[in-house]
Design a protein around this motif. Structure first.
Motif, PDB file in Angstrom:
ATOM      1  N   GLY A 152       0.658  -1.176  -0.146  1.00 35.91           N
ATOM      2  CA  GLY A 152       0.010  -0.065   0.015  1.00 35.91           C
ATOM      3  C   GLY A 152       0.797   1.205  -0.058  1.00 35.91           C
ATOM      4  O   GLY A 152       2.025   1.249   0.014  1.00 35.91           O
ATOM      5  N   ARG A 153       0.024   2.438   0.091  1.00 34.49           N
ATOM      6  CA  ARG A 153       0.811   3.749  -0.287  1.00 34.49           C
ATOM      7  C   ARG A 153       0.139   4.622   0.673  1.00 34.49           C
ATOM      8  O   ARG A 153      -1.127   4.589   1.043  1.00 34.49           O
ATOM      9  CB  ARG A 153       0.868   4.406  -1.531  1.00 34.49           C
ATOM     10  CG  ARG A 153       1.560   3.575  -2.492  1.00 34.49           C
ATOM     11  CD  ARG A 153       3.036   3.365  -2.158  1.00 34.49           C
ATOM     12  NE  ARG A 153       3.777   2.925  -3.175  1.00 34.49           N
ATOM     13  CZ  ARG A 153       4.364   1.479  -3.265  1.00 34.49           C
ATOM     14  NH1 ARG A 153       4.048   0.874  -2.231  1.00 34.49           N
ATOM     15  NH2 ARG A 153       4.945   1.013  -4.266  1.00 34.49           N
ATOM     16  N   LEU A 154       0.881   5.738   1.044  1.00 34.62           N
ATOM     17  CA  LEU A 154       0.568   6.950   2.010  1.00 34.62           C
ATOM     18  C   LEU A 154       0.526   8.159   0.998  1.00 34.62           C
ATOM     19  O   LEU A 154       1.705   8.299   0.687  1.00 34.62           O
ATOM     20  CB  LEU A 154       1.215   6.840   3.484  1.00 34.62           C
ATOM     21  CG  LEU A 154       1.026   8.077   4.261  1.00 34.62           C
ATOM     22  CD1 LEU A 154      -0.375   8.268   4.756  1.00 34.62           C
ATOM     23  CD2 LEU A 154       2.144   8.251   5.263  1.00 34.62           C
ATOM     24  N   ALA A 155      -0.523   8.796   1.054  1.00 41.82           N
ATOM     25  CA  ALA A 155      -0.276  10.042   0.616  1.00 41.82           C
ATOM     26  C   ALA A 155      -0.908  11.248   1.594  1.00 41.82           C
ATOM     27  O   ALA A 155      -2.107  11.333   2.146  1.00 41.82           O
ATOM     28  CB  ALA A 155      -1.370  10.314  -0.469  1.00 41.82           C
ATOM     29  N   LEU A 156       0.333  11.660   2.139  1.00 41.00           N
ATOM     30  CA  LEU A 156       0.235  12.878   3.303  1.00 41.00           C
ATOM     31  C   LEU A 156       0.389  14.170   3.045  1.00 41.00           C
ATOM     32  O   LEU A 156       1.226  14.490   2.197  1.00 41.00           O
ATOM     33  CB  LEU A 156       1.201  12.367   4.367  1.00 41.00           C
ATOM     34  CG  LEU A 156       1.515  13.022   5.428  1.00 41.00           C
ATOM     35  CD1 LEU A 156       0.276  13.316   6.398  1.00 41.00           C
ATOM     36  CD2 LEU A 156       2.512  12.459   6.323  1.00 41.00           C
ATOM     37  N   ALA A 157      -0.592  15.015   3.379  1.00 45.23           N
ATOM     38  CA  ALA A 157      -0.331  16.485   3.427  1.00 45.23           C
ATOM     39  C   ALA A 157      -0.005  17.044   4.721  1.00 45.23           C
ATOM     40  O   ALA A 157      -0.833  16.968   5.534  1.00 45.23           O
ATOM     41  CB  ALA A 157      -1.696  17.321   2.870  1.00 45.23           C
ATOM     42  N   ILE A 158       1.583  17.531   4.813  1.00 42.10           N
ATOM     43  CA  ILE A 158       1.842  17.962   6.070  1.00 42.10           C
ATOM     44  C   ILE A 158       1.546  19.428   6.160  1.00 42.10           C
ATOM     45  O   ILE A 158       2.082  20.120   5.320  1.00 42.10           O
ATOM     46  CB  ILE A 158       3.336  17.582   6.110  1.00 42.10           C
ATOM     47  CG1 ILE A 158       3.655  16.316   6.153  1.00 42.10           C
ATOM     48  CG2 ILE A 158       3.736  18.188   7.670  1.00 42.10           C
ATOM     49  CD1 ILE A 158       5.136  15.705   6.456  1.00 42.10           C
ATOM     50  N   LYS A 159       1.088  19.986   7.309  1.00 41.34           N
ATOM     51  CA  LYS A 159       0.720  21.304   7.224  1.00 41.34           C
ATOM     52  C   LYS A 159       1.474  21.883   8.456  1.00 41.34           C
ATOM     53  O   LYS A 159       1.366  21.685   9.453  1.00 41.34           O
ATOM     54  CB  LYS A 159      -0.656  21.620   7.674  1.00 41.34           C
ATOM     55  CG  LYS A 159      -1.014  22.707   7.918  1.00 41.34           C
ATOM     56  CD  LYS A 159      -2.758  23.222   8.300  1.00 41.34           C
ATOM     57  CE  LYS A 159      -2.884  24.563   8.352  1.00 41.34           C
ATOM     58  NZ  LYS A 159      -4.278  24.799   8.602  1.00 41.34           N
ATOM     59  N   ALA A 160       2.889  22.767   7.708  1.00 44.20           N
ATOM     60  CA  ALA A 160       3.686  22.991   8.920  1.00 44.20           C
ATOM     61  C   ALA A 160       2.997  23.810  10.093  1.00 44.20           C
ATOM     62  O   ALA A 160       3.636  23.662  11.291  1.00 44.20           O
ATOM     63  CB  ALA A 160       4.791  23.891   8.259  1.00 44.20           C
ATOM     64  N   ARG A 161       2.090  24.857   9.718  1.00 41.78           N
ATOM     65  CA  ARG A 161       1.616  25.738  10.670  1.00 41.78           C
ATOM     66  C   ARG A 161       0.910  24.903  11.880  1.00 41.78           C
ATOM     67  O   ARG A 161       0.980  25.475  13.033  1.00 41.78           O
ATOM     68  CB  ARG A 161       0.880  26.726  10.117  1.00 41.78           C
ATOM     69  CG  ARG A 161       1.731  27.640   9.156  1.00 41.78           C
ATOM     70  CD  ARG A 161       2.777  28.414   9.775  1.00 41.78           C
ATOM     71  NE  ARG A 161       3.519  29.153   8.945  1.00 41.78           N
ATOM     72  CZ  ARG A 161       4.982  29.482   9.121  1.00 41.78           C
ATOM     73  NH1 ARG A 161       5.428  29.293  10.376  1.00 41.78           N
ATOM     74  NH2 ARG A 161       5.615  30.292   8.402  1.00 41.78           N
TER      75      ARG A 161
END
Length: 214
Positions: A152-161
Protein backbone atom coordinates in the motif's frame (compact mmCIF):
# COMPACT_ATOMS: atom_id res chain seq x y z
CA UNK A 1 2.92 12.41 -14.40
CA UNK A 2 0.17 9.85 -14.96
CA UNK A 3 -3.38 10.32 -13.72
CA UNK A 4 -5.15 7.42 -12.01
CA UNK A 5 -8.09 5.77 -13.69
CA UNK A 6 -11.16 7.94 -13.18
CA UNK A 7 -9.31 11.28 -13.06
CA UNK A 8 -9.06 13.46 -16.17
CA UNK A 9 -7.97 16.93 -17.13
CA UNK A 10 -11.02 18.66 -18.63
CA UNK A 11 -12.05 22.12 -19.74
CA UNK A 12 -14.81 23.20 -17.36
CA UNK A 13 -16.19 26.73 -17.47
CA UNK A 14 -13.31 27.74 -19.76
CA UNK A 15 -10.59 26.53 -17.41
CA UNK A 16 -8.56 23.33 -17.53
CA UNK A 17 -8.96 21.43 -14.29
CA UNK A 18 -8.76 17.99 -12.77
CA UNK A 19 -12.12 16.25 -12.72
CA UNK A 20 -13.82 13.07 -11.49
CA UNK A 21 -17.21 11.56 -12.34
CA UNK A 22 -19.87 11.74 -9.63
CA UNK A 23 -22.73 13.73 -8.11
CA UNK A 24 -21.70 17.40 -7.67
CA UNK A 25 -21.61 19.12 -4.30
CA UNK A 26 -23.51 22.41 -4.05
CA UNK A 27 -22.53 24.81 -6.87
CA UNK A 28 -19.52 22.77 -7.99
CA UNK A 29 -18.56 23.37 -11.64
CA UNK A 30 -19.46 20.46 -13.90
CA UNK A 31 -19.22 19.23 -17.47
CA UNK A 32 -21.90 16.59 -17.90
CA UNK A 33 -21.11 13.81 -15.45
CA UNK A 34 -17.67 15.28 -14.68
CA UNK A 35 -17.13 17.52 -11.66
CA UNK A 36 -14.19 19.89 -11.22
CA UNK A 37 -11.63 18.84 -8.62
CA UNK A 38 -10.10 22.16 -7.56
CA UNK A 39 -6.50 22.02 -6.21
CA UNK A 40 -7.21 25.22 -4.27
CA UNK A 41 -9.87 23.40 -2.25
CA UNK A 42 -8.22 19.99 -2.07
CA UNK A 43 -4.69 19.23 -0.92
CA UNK A 44 -4.88 15.84 -2.60
CA UNK A 45 -5.77 17.47 -5.92
CA UNK A 46 -2.91 19.92 -5.31
CA UNK A 47 -0.54 16.98 -4.91
CA UNK A 48 -1.61 15.73 -8.33
CA UNK A 49 -1.34 19.23 -9.82
CA UNK A 50 2.29 19.65 -8.68
CA UNK A 51 3.32 16.33 -10.20
CA UNK A 52 2.98 13.67 -7.50
CA UNK A 53 1.52 10.35 -8.65
CA UNK A 54 -1.76 9.68 -6.87
CA UNK A 55 -1.57 6.12 -5.44
CA UNK A 56 -5.24 5.25 -5.84
CA UNK A 57 -6.48 2.34 -7.93
CA UNK A 58 -10.06 2.26 -9.13
CA UNK A 59 -12.12 -0.01 -6.91
CA UNK A 60 -9.41 -0.59 -4.27
CA UNK A 61 -10.30 0.61 -0.74
CA UNK A 62 -9.00 3.88 0.71
CA UNK A 63 -8.80 5.15 4.28
CA UNK A 64 -9.17 8.94 4.38
CA UNK A 65 -8.00 10.60 7.61
CA UNK A 66 -9.23 14.12 8.25
CA UNK A 67 -12.13 14.10 5.81
CA UNK A 68 -13.64 17.36 7.15
CA UNK A 69 -16.86 18.22 5.29
CA UNK A 70 -16.14 15.63 2.63
CA UNK A 71 -15.21 17.63 -0.47
CA UNK A 72 -12.00 15.76 -1.24
CA UNK A 73 -13.28 12.50 0.21
CA UNK A 74 -16.18 12.65 -2.24
CA UNK A 75 -13.76 12.86 -5.18
CA UNK A 76 -11.80 9.91 -3.79
CA UNK A 77 -15.08 8.00 -3.45
CA UNK A 78 -15.71 8.71 -7.16
CA UNK A 79 -12.68 6.46 -7.71
CA UNK A 80 -12.77 3.85 -4.94
CA UNK A 81 -14.55 2.72 -1.75
CA UNK A 82 -13.54 5.26 0.90
CA UNK A 83 -13.62 5.09 4.70
CA UNK A 84 -13.70 8.75 5.73
CA UNK A 85 -12.63 9.57 9.31
CA UNK A 86 -13.56 12.95 10.82
CA UNK A 87 -13.41 13.94 14.49
CA UNK A 88 -15.20 17.32 14.65
CA UNK A 89 -18.99 16.94 14.85
CA UNK A 90 -19.95 19.92 12.67
CA UNK A 91 -17.95 18.98 9.54
CA UNK A 92 -18.84 15.35 10.22
CA UNK A 93 -22.51 16.27 9.74
CA UNK A 94 -21.66 17.74 6.34
CA UNK A 95 -19.65 14.62 5.54
CA UNK A 96 -22.66 12.44 6.31
CA UNK A 97 -24.80 14.60 4.02
CA UNK A 98 -22.25 14.31 1.21
CA UNK A 99 -22.20 10.53 1.65
CA UNK A 100 -25.99 10.25 1.40
CA UNK A 101 -25.97 9.80 -2.40
CA UNK A 102 -22.59 8.06 -2.59
CA UNK A 103 -22.65 4.34 -1.89
CA UNK A 104 -18.83 4.12 -1.80
CA UNK A 105 -18.28 6.82 0.85
CA UNK A 106 -18.45 5.56 4.45
CA UNK A 107 -18.27 8.39 7.04
CA UNK A 108 -16.80 7.56 10.47
CA UNK A 109 -17.06 10.02 13.38
CA UNK A 110 -13.78 9.14 15.06
CA UNK A 111 -10.35 10.46 16.06
CA UNK A 112 -7.58 9.52 13.59
CA UNK A 113 -5.18 9.44 16.56
CA UNK A 114 -7.18 6.50 17.96
CA UNK A 115 -7.38 3.95 15.13
CA UNK A 116 -8.54 1.26 17.53
CA UNK A 117 -11.91 3.06 17.61
CA UNK A 118 -12.60 2.15 13.97
CA UNK A 119 -10.42 -0.94 13.53
CA UNK A 120 -13.51 -3.15 13.67
CA UNK A 121 -14.95 -1.37 10.62
CA UNK A 122 -12.04 -0.65 8.28
CA UNK A 123 -10.67 -3.45 6.10
CA UNK A 124 -7.04 -3.54 4.89
CA UNK A 125 -6.69 -0.73 2.35
CA UNK A 126 -4.48 0.02 -0.61
CA UNK A 127 -4.16 3.72 0.19
CA UNK A 128 -4.24 6.02 3.20
CA UNK A 129 -4.93 9.66 2.42
CA UNK A 130 -4.13 11.93 5.37
CA UNK A 131 -5.00 15.61 5.80
CA UNK A 132 -5.14 16.11 9.57
CA UNK A 133 -4.42 19.54 11.06
CA UNK A 134 -2.73 18.41 14.27
CA UNK A 135 0.71 18.71 15.86
CA UNK A 136 1.46 14.99 15.65
CA UNK A 137 0.86 14.38 11.94
CA UNK A 138 3.62 11.78 11.50
CA UNK A 139 2.40 9.95 14.60
CA UNK A 140 -1.10 9.73 13.10
CA UNK A 141 0.31 8.18 9.93
CA UNK A 142 2.34 5.69 11.97
CA UNK A 143 -0.63 4.74 14.13
CA UNK A 144 -2.78 4.02 11.06
CA UNK A 145 -0.11 2.10 9.17
CA UNK A 146 -1.68 -1.15 10.42
CA UNK A 147 -4.52 -0.69 7.93
CA UNK A 148 -2.23 -0.58 4.89
CA UNK A 149 -1.63 -3.63 2.77
CA UNK A 150 2.05 -4.47 2.46
CA UNK A 151 2.15 -2.99 -1.04
CA UNK A 152 0.00 0.00 0.00
CA UNK A 153 0.80 3.69 -0.13
CA UNK A 154 0.37 6.77 2.05
CA UNK A 155 -0.55 10.13 0.51
CA UNK A 156 0.09 12.70 3.25
CA UNK A 157 -0.31 16.48 3.33
CA UNK A 158 1.86 17.94 6.09
CA UNK A 159 0.66 21.34 7.34
CA UNK A 160 3.68 23.03 8.92
CA UNK A 161 1.71 25.67 10.83
CA UNK A 162 -0.35 22.99 12.60
CA UNK A 163 2.84 21.31 13.85
CA UNK A 164 4.67 24.48 14.97
CA UNK A 165 3.51 27.96 13.99
CA UNK A 166 6.80 29.55 15.14
CA UNK A 167 9.34 27.30 13.39
CA UNK A 168 10.58 27.50 9.80
CA UNK A 169 8.32 25.30 7.61
CA UNK A 170 11.30 23.53 6.02
CA UNK A 171 12.56 22.55 9.47
CA UNK A 172 9.11 21.30 10.42
CA UNK A 173 8.85 19.24 7.25
CA UNK A 174 12.21 17.58 7.85
CA UNK A 175 11.32 16.82 11.46
CA UNK A 176 8.01 15.22 10.43
CA UNK A 177 9.68 13.24 7.64
CA UNK A 178 12.31 11.93 10.08
CA UNK A 179 9.53 10.76 12.39
CA UNK A 180 7.62 9.24 9.48
CA UNK A 181 10.68 7.20 8.46
CA UNK A 182 10.25 5.13 11.61
CA UNK A 183 7.59 3.19 9.72
CA UNK A 184 7.58 4.42 6.12
CA UNK A 185 9.89 4.80 3.17
CA UNK A 186 9.52 8.21 1.53
CA UNK A 187 8.98 7.75 -2.21
CA UNK A 188 8.32 11.32 -3.31
CA UNK A 189 7.49 14.75 -1.95
CA UNK A 190 6.67 18.23 -3.24
CA UNK A 191 5.74 21.62 -1.79
CA UNK A 192 2.11 22.63 -2.31
CA UNK A 193 2.58 26.38 -1.77
CA UNK A 194 1.17 27.18 -5.20
CA UNK A 195 -2.21 26.15 -3.81
CA UNK A 196 -1.73 25.73 -0.03
CA UNK A 197 0.90 27.79 1.77
CA UNK A 198 3.39 25.96 4.00
CA UNK A 199 2.17 22.48 3.02
CA UNK A 200 4.22 19.50 1.84
CA UNK A 201 2.77 16.60 -0.12
CA UNK A 202 4.35 13.21 0.62
CA UNK A 203 4.00 9.78 -0.97
CA UNK A 204 5.34 6.89 1.14
CA UNK A 205 5.07 3.14 1.56
CA UNK A 206 5.02 1.14 4.80
CA UNK A 207 8.24 -0.46 6.01
CA UNK A 208 7.48 -2.98 8.71
CA UNK A 209 3.83 -3.80 8.19
CA UNK A 210 2.60 -7.08 9.60
CA UNK A 211 1.10 -9.47 7.10
CA UNK A 212 -2.60 -8.90 6.63
CA UNK A 213 -5.36 -10.90 5.02
CA UNK A 214 -6.87 -8.66 2.36
Amino acid sequence: MSLPEGVERRDIDGQETLATRGPPISEEATDGAWRAWDPRRSKLAAMVAVGLDLPITAGEPVLYLGAAAGTTASHVADLAPTYAVEFAPRPARDLVAVAADRDRLFPLLADAREPESYAHVVEPVETIVQDVATRDQADVALANREFLREDGRLALAIKARSVDVTDDPDAVFESELDALREGYEILDRARLDRFHEDHLGVIARPRYCHKQNA
